[in-house]
Design an enzyme around this catalytic site. Structure first.
Site, short mmCIF file in Angstrom:
data_model
loop_
_atom_site.label_atom_id
_atom_site.label_comp_id
_atom_site.label_asym_id
_atom_site.label_seq_id
_atom_site.Cartn_x
_atom_site.Cartn_y
_atom_site.Cartn_z
N SER A 100 0.48 -1.00 -0.32
CA SER A 100 0.08 -0.27 0.02
C SER A 100 1.04 1.04 -0.27
CB SER A 100 -1.20 0.03 1.13
OG SER A 100 -2.01 0.48 1.19
N LYS A 112 -22.29 17.26 7.70
CA LYS A 112 -21.56 17.63 8.52
C LYS A 112 -21.37 16.42 9.19
CE LYS A 112 -19.15 20.20 11.16
NZ LYS A 112 -17.83 20.71 11.42
#
Length: 278
Positions: A146, A198
């Site tokens: 990765s 939010k």
């Protein structure tokens, strides 16, 4: 860390103590037998006024930059500490090694399963753009997966041991939803927020389809950046990299797919680098 039983080896405990020394105002560490612990063993300077010229080892003209453990954007340290390596430290060491007259080549000593996306690709570009100034080899001991593979891919050559691995060109993000567990316990969490999005991703409410789509789009964008970066670095087609679907490759399989250049033990790879330098 203090005043509580720990299941940890003495050497690891000393490393953690060294990492916390500045925060607690500790200037000297001593073992139970009275011997002083050299902070320099862990990449910290324990002298009164001297700052070391190098934070990497130089062996026969090769700067060895260690990249191990979990990779984070900012660790604040020049060497791996407590199982983490910071992109900030790698970048600083790379910059110094490139300007160091005593360094003929750079070896990235990598053994990591990856880490944060933040800061990773800027570092990868810095390594890639340094090609040609000095030989840069990524020598795996054992794996580069990765984010660690993104870093390795920027080097001139990647050497992997037989039991080591490369790949996992992908991005992952996990969302945990505790809402049902909390409801079962009679706990209600009310999210009070300004802005419709939010509270997206909050562990206290189920993930909406809209929020999932937005997060998936972000992950896809980062994944495509990863694919394009590896394709550029390794001179592969983006389709070939993408088609690996974040698979990891053991030893020679990584060479076959184009993710590594040779299979060698780390010491053999180092000798090969020295031979190339003449």
């Amino acid at each position: 860390m203090f005043n509580t039983p720990l299941a940890i080896t003495p050497a690891k405990a000393e490393m953690v103590m060294a990492a916390l020394a500045d925060r607690f105002g500790i200037t000297k560490l001593f073992r139970a037998n009275g011997d002083a612990v050299a902070m320099s063993e862990f990449g910290f300077d324990d002298s009164d006024d001297a700052i070391p010229d190098r934070y990497y080892d130089v062996v026969a003209g090769v700067a060895i930059i260690p990249i191990t453990g979990t990779l984070v954007q900012k660790s604040g340290y020049m060497r791996p500490v407590c199982g983490m390596t910071g992109y900030d430290g790698i970048r600083a060491n790379l910059s110094m090694a490139l300007e160091d007259d005593g360094v003929q080549a750079i070896m990235l000593d990598i053994d990591s399963g990856g880490g944060e996306v933040a800061g990773c690709f800027d570092l990868v570009d810095a390594i890639y753009n340094a090609r040609g100034r000095k030989p840069i080899w990524a020598v795996l001991s054992e794996c580069a997966y990765s984010a660690a593979y993104a870093i390795a891919s920027a080097a001139d050559r990647i050497i992997v041991p037989r039991t080591g691995g490369t790949g996992s060109v992908g991005v992952i993000c996990a969302h945990v939803d505790f809402s049902k567990a909390l409801a079962k316990e009679g706990v209600t969490v009310t999210m009070i927020h300004y802005g419709d999005r939010k509270a997206d991703g909050s562990e206290y409410v189920p993930l909406s389809d809209a929020a999932l789509a937005r997060f998936q789009a972000d992950v896809d964008a980062m994944g495509e950046l990863f694919v394009a970066t590896v394709a550029r670095n390794r001179n592969l087609s983006a389709a070939k990299v993408r088609d690996t679907q974040a698979t990891t490759f053991l030893g020679a399989d990584g060479v076959e797919i184009g993710f590594a250049d040779a299979v060698m033990a780390p010491d053999e790879a180092f000798r090969s680098l020295l031979a190339e330098l003449g």
